[in-house]
Each structure stands twice: as structure tokens, then as C-alpha cells.
Motif scaffolding. Structure first.
Motif, short mmCIF file in Angstrom:
data_model
loop_
_atom_site.label_atom_id
_atom_site.label_comp_id
_atom_site.label_asym_id
_atom_site.label_seq_id
_atom_site.Cartn_x
_atom_site.Cartn_y
_atom_site.Cartn_z
N ASN A 202 10.82 -3.35 6.93
CA ASN A 202 9.36 -3.51 7.03
C ASN A 202 8.77 -2.51 8.02
O ASN A 202 9.49 -1.98 8.88
CB ASN A 202 9.04 -4.93 7.50
N CYS A 203 7.47 -2.28 7.89
CA CYS A 203 6.76 -1.45 8.86
C CYS A 203 6.86 -2.17 10.21
O CYS A 203 6.68 -3.40 10.29
CB CYS A 203 5.32 -1.25 8.45
N TYR B 167 -4.28 -12.43 -0.41
CA TYR B 167 -2.94 -11.84 -0.54
C TYR B 167 -2.23 -12.72 -1.55
O TYR B 167 -1.61 -13.72 -1.19
CB TYR B 167 -2.27 -11.90 0.85
N PHE C 241 5.11 -2.50 12.86
CA PHE C 241 3.97 -3.20 13.49
C PHE C 241 3.56 -4.43 12.69
O PHE C 241 2.73 -5.21 13.12
CB PHE C 241 2.75 -2.26 13.58
N CYS C 242 4.15 -4.60 11.51
CA CYS C 242 3.64 -5.57 10.54
C CYS C 242 4.12 -6.99 10.82
O CYS C 242 5.26 -7.20 11.24
CB CYS C 242 4.08 -5.14 9.14
N GLY D 203 2.05 -6.30 -0.62
CA GLY D 203 3.04 -5.40 -0.04
C GLY D 203 3.77 -4.70 -1.18
O GLY D 203 3.23 -4.56 -2.28
N VAL E 128 3.42 -9.49 8.34
CA VAL E 128 3.26 -10.22 7.08
C VAL E 128 4.40 -11.21 6.84
O VAL E 128 4.19 -12.35 6.43
CB VAL E 128 3.12 -9.22 5.91
N GLU F 137 -0.51 4.88 7.06
CA GLU F 137 -0.38 4.50 8.47
C GLU F 137 -0.22 5.66 9.46
O GLU F 137 -0.87 5.70 10.47
CB GLU F 137 0.82 3.53 8.72
N LYS G 160 8.52 2.22 3.39
CA LYS G 160 7.57 3.10 2.68
C LYS G 160 8.14 4.50 2.55
O LYS G 160 7.97 5.17 1.54
CB LYS G 160 6.24 3.18 3.45
N CYS H 139 6.10 -9.31 1.10
CA CYS H 139 6.52 -7.92 0.82
C CYS H 139 8.06 -7.82 0.83
O CYS H 139 8.72 -8.34 1.73
CB CYS H 139 5.93 -7.05 1.93
N TYR I 252 10.02 -5.54 1.64
CA TYR I 252 10.67 -4.88 2.78
C TYR I 252 11.14 -5.89 3.83
O TYR I 252 12.03 -5.61 4.61
CB TYR I 252 9.70 -3.90 3.47
N TRP I 253 10.49 -7.06 3.81
CA TRP I 253 10.89 -8.09 4.77
C TRP I 253 12.14 -8.84 4.35
O TRP I 253 12.73 -9.57 5.15
CB TRP I 253 9.74 -9.11 4.94
S1 SF4 Z 1 2.58 -3.11 6.28
FE1 SF4 Z 1 2.58 -3.59 4.09
S2 SF4 Z 1 4.28 -2.41 3.23
FE2 SF4 Z 1 4.59 -2.47 5.44
S3 SF4 Z 1 5.98 -4.24 5.72
FE3 SF4 Z 1 3.87 -4.95 5.98
S4 SF4 Z 1 3.26 -5.72 3.98
FE4 SF4 Z 1 5.10 -4.44 3.67
#
Ligand code: SF4
Length: 399
Positions: A143-144, A127, A146-147, A187, A149, A242, A256, A132, A134-135
Motif C-alpha cells: 500500500n501507499c 467508496y 501514507f494511506c 483503490g 484505507v 501522489e 502503484k 484496495c 495493495y493492503w
Molecule cells: S492510496 Fe489508494 S492505491 Fe494507495 S494504498 Fe491507499 S487506496 Fe490503495
């Protein structure tokens, strides 16, 4: 289908994703050469890497709350081997996935190699870029759900990785682990810069080591970029949308949904399936109904792409840490369909050499859920013929 986890390692792999395992007091994973538990990227793997019977690599949840109540227990036997027990009795022997010696080495810039890349099953995952976007969004992250990262980077991953860091780490993994495949993952970044970031890494790794290379990023708005990726040596692209249910997609993946929308993911999958040897559409099962997941699988295979199906894991610290993982019974038809759909379309699954994946049940591992194991005889025969040819082509760097 064999319903006994003692005789069906594929079913055991799935059941362990859904139930996790407790570590017995006799276990000494680190001292016995096992891999330390890492929060690995994209948020699905946080567990113990082991190898089940039939050489099935897996990553078993151990630190999440649900795993603490698992009916499964891992024990170290008096002879030093490991065995899984269920409340009802012994289940199966397992091997620890060994920790590579290079994890503790440093690159010439002084970064620990395990913070540059990690082995997931038998492939190397990298990575290379920052967390990412989004965080980082304020006032509210998108962010997603469940994620993990954004929880990982800076802990198990180095923030900035140079081309040299990556080259040296790939070299170490080739030498020690004979890796054949490197997966680059990012991400979302403002300005769709993810392919610009990855390309320099891909060029040098392909040139120096000739390995199979995969890329997992959001779908770039300029689809012609994928032709360039193919030219520089990428073999596989993967798009993680997803969730198939559109309302659920908005809830689970707000970033997303706002930035790309489900349709852009689908468009990219369909486009790339015509270019690359393998294009994956990746879904998480357990966050929508199994019927929706099956619809997603049928759509992915209908355009010539291969489904990657991850079992939802409520990782500690994530927005969904309190959500329950799915039940094994609900997941069996999904994984059976994953295999059937790939075989019905004659997709090339299970032919790449030395790629064992621990974070998901591979499409070819879906055969463990078939009622009639003799189905798809001709497609299986074709795969058996192609496997050594593919291996030779990778060895000679033709691919
Ligand atoms: S799953 Fe991917 S796109 Fe979604 S928050 Fe995590 S790193 Fe970002």
C-alpha cells in the motif's frame, strides 16, 4: 500576501493542516451538532470538520501526535460559539460543519448511511468497493505508505455497498444537504475491475439525481473506457500519482509503481484532460521537496488538467505515522504556484456550484498566497461570468 493568520483564512487553513489543533475542554462537538471524527478514505482526513472565515471548509488534524503539540487551541465560548486561539492570542471564529441527520439513518438493507457515504466539506464521497488490493498482498503489503484505507474499512465504512444502498444515501444527502457532486473512489483491484464496479452506481445516480459525478481510480489500461465514462455522465476524473520524483514514487507508492508506473498515470491524465470538463492530477505535498511538487503542478496544468494538492498528514496506524508533516513556510510557494499555474492556463477553477472541499486547499483558494491579489483580472472575470451559467446548467441537468 497577508502573513497574519487572523486576517488570511487561506493561510490559516494551510497552517492548521501543518500544525493541527488541540481541542479545549469546553468543546462539545457532538452535542453541538458537529461531525464525528472519521478516518476518511485515501488516508488524508481524520480530523475535525469546521468552516473558517470566507466559508472555507477544512478538516483539521486533531488525533495525530503532532496535533497534540499544536500552538492552536479550539475553544467553545460561553455563548456556544467556537473560536480558534493561538498561544499568542485569539485567532478567528469558526463554525462546526454540521453532522447530517441521515448519518444515523439506515438503508432498506439495514446498513447505516454514514457507512455508505460521508460528507467531505459539501460533497458526498462514496467508496463502494472492498479494500484496495495493495493492503491484502502477502507476505508484505504494498500500500501507499501514507494511506489508511486498509485501517478504515469495516470501521467507518461498510465493506459491500449495493446500488440501492448508494441510491438511498445519495437521495438523503440531496434532500438534506443539497449536494451537487458525488465522488466515487476506489483503490486498485486485480484485473483493472474498478471501472466495471463503479459504472452501475454512476448510471443510476446520474439518471435519478442528475448530479455532477467524479471518479477517482487508478488509470485503466484501456483508455477508451474513459469515453464510455463520459457518456454515462461522469464530469470529472482524478488520478492520484501522489509523488513526482520517480525514486520517491517507488518508495512511497510501491504498489502503484509496480502495477502501473508513474507514466501510466501521466498518460491517463493527458488523455482524459481532452475528454472531461475536469481532470485532476493529485499529489501529496510534504513527502518530496517543494520544488518537485511545483514541477508536478506545472506538468499537470501544461496538459490542461487541474492539480489537487493534499498536505501530507501522518495518520495514526499508517506506515508514515512517525513522519513529520511539512512546514507551512515550505508549502506556501507550492500553493501559490498551484493558483498561478491554473490561472496562467485559463483553467476552469472554482466555477462548480456548492463544492467546498475540506481535505485540500482548492486551486482557487491558492489566491490567498498571492503577493498581488489583483493579478489575473481577466481570468477571474471570466470565472465570475461562468459561475452562474454553470450553476444554471447543473440545475437543469445539462451537464
Ligand atoms: S492510496 Fe489508494 S492505491 Fe494507495 S494504498 Fe491507499 S487506496 Fe490503495
Amino acid at each position: 500576501m497577508i502573513h497574519d493568520v487572523r486576517k488570511n483564512p487561506g493561510l490559516l487553513k494551510l497552517d492548521l493542516y501543518c500544525k493541527g489543533i488541540r481541542l479545549g475542554e469546553s468543546c462539545s462537538v457532538g452535542e453541538d451538532g458537529g461531525r464525528q471524527i472519521m478516518r476518511t478514505r485515501a488516508g488524508l482526513g481524520s480530523g475535525l470538520e469546521v468552516i473558517l472565515q470566507d466559508e472555507l471548509h477544512t478538516n483539521i488534524p486533531v488525533v495525530e501526535d503532532f496535533a497534540l503539540n499544536s500552538p492552536y487551541l479550539l475553544n467553545r465560548e460561553p455563548d456556544g460559539s467556537y473560536r480558534i486561539y493561538h498561544e499568542s492570542g485569539p485567532v478567528a471564529p469558526v463554525k462546526l460543519a454540521l453532522r447530517p441527520a441521515w448519518y444515523d439513518r439506515k438503508t432498506s438493507s439495514g446498513r447505516k448511511m454514514s457507512r455508505i457515504g460521508t460528507l467531505q466539506g459539501t460533497y458526498l464521497a462514496i467508496y463502494p468497493a472492498k479494500v484496495c488490493d495493495y493492503w491484502l498482498e502477502k507476505p508484505e503489503r504494498v500500500n501507499c505508505k501514507f494511506c489508511s484505507v486498509g485501517l478504515n474499512l469495516g470501521r467507518d465504512d461498510a465493506d459491500e455497498k449495493t446500488v440501492e444502498d448508494v441510491l438511498e444515501t445519495v437521495g438523503a444527502a440531496v434532500e438534506e444537504n443539497k449536494v451537487t457532486y458525488v465522488d466515487f473512489n476506489t483503490g486498485h483491484y486485480k484485473g483493472d475491475t474498478y471501472l466495471d464496479i463503479l459504472e452501475p452506481f454512476i448510471r443510476v445516480v446520474k439518471k435519478k439525481y442528475g448530479l455532477l459525478i467524479g471518479v477517482q481510480t487508478p488509470p485503466h489500461h484501456d483508455l477508451s473506457r474513459y469515453h464510455e465514462l463520459k457518456k454515462i455522465g461522469v464530469n470529472r476524473v482524478s488520478f492520484c500519482f501522489e509523488i513526482w520524483d520517480r525514486e520517491r514514487f517507488k518508495e512511497v507508492c510501491p504498489g502503484k509503481n509496480r502495477q502501473y508506473g508513474l507514466d501510466r498515470y501521466l498518460e491517463a491524465i493527458e488523455y482524459c484532460a481532452k475528454i472531461f470538463h475536469t481532470t485532476n492530477g493529485e499529489i501529496v505535498v510534504g513527502l518530496e521537496s517543494p520544488e518537485k511538487s511545483i514541477e508536478a503542478i506545472d506538468w499537470i496544468t501544461s496538459v490542461g488538467a487541474v492539480p489537487t494538492v493534499c498536505v501530507f498528514r501522518p495518520l495514526k496506524g499508517t506506515d508514515y505515522e512517525k513522519v513529520h508533516p511539512p512546514s507551512t513556510e515550505e508549502m506556501i510557494p507550492v500553493f501559490r504556484r498551484m493558483y498561478e499555474a491554473c490561472m496562467e492556463k485559463g483553467l476552469m477553477i472554482g466555477v462548480a456550484p456548492n463544492i467546498k472541499v475540506s481535505l485540500v486547499l482548492l486551486p482557487e483558494e491558492g489566491r490567498y498566497f498571492l503577493d498581488n491579489g489583483n493579478r489575473y483580472y481577466f481570468t477571474r472575470a471570466k470565472h465570475a461570468i461562468l459561475r452562474p451559467l454553470f450553476k444554471a446548467a447543473v440545475k437543469r441537468r445539462f451537464i
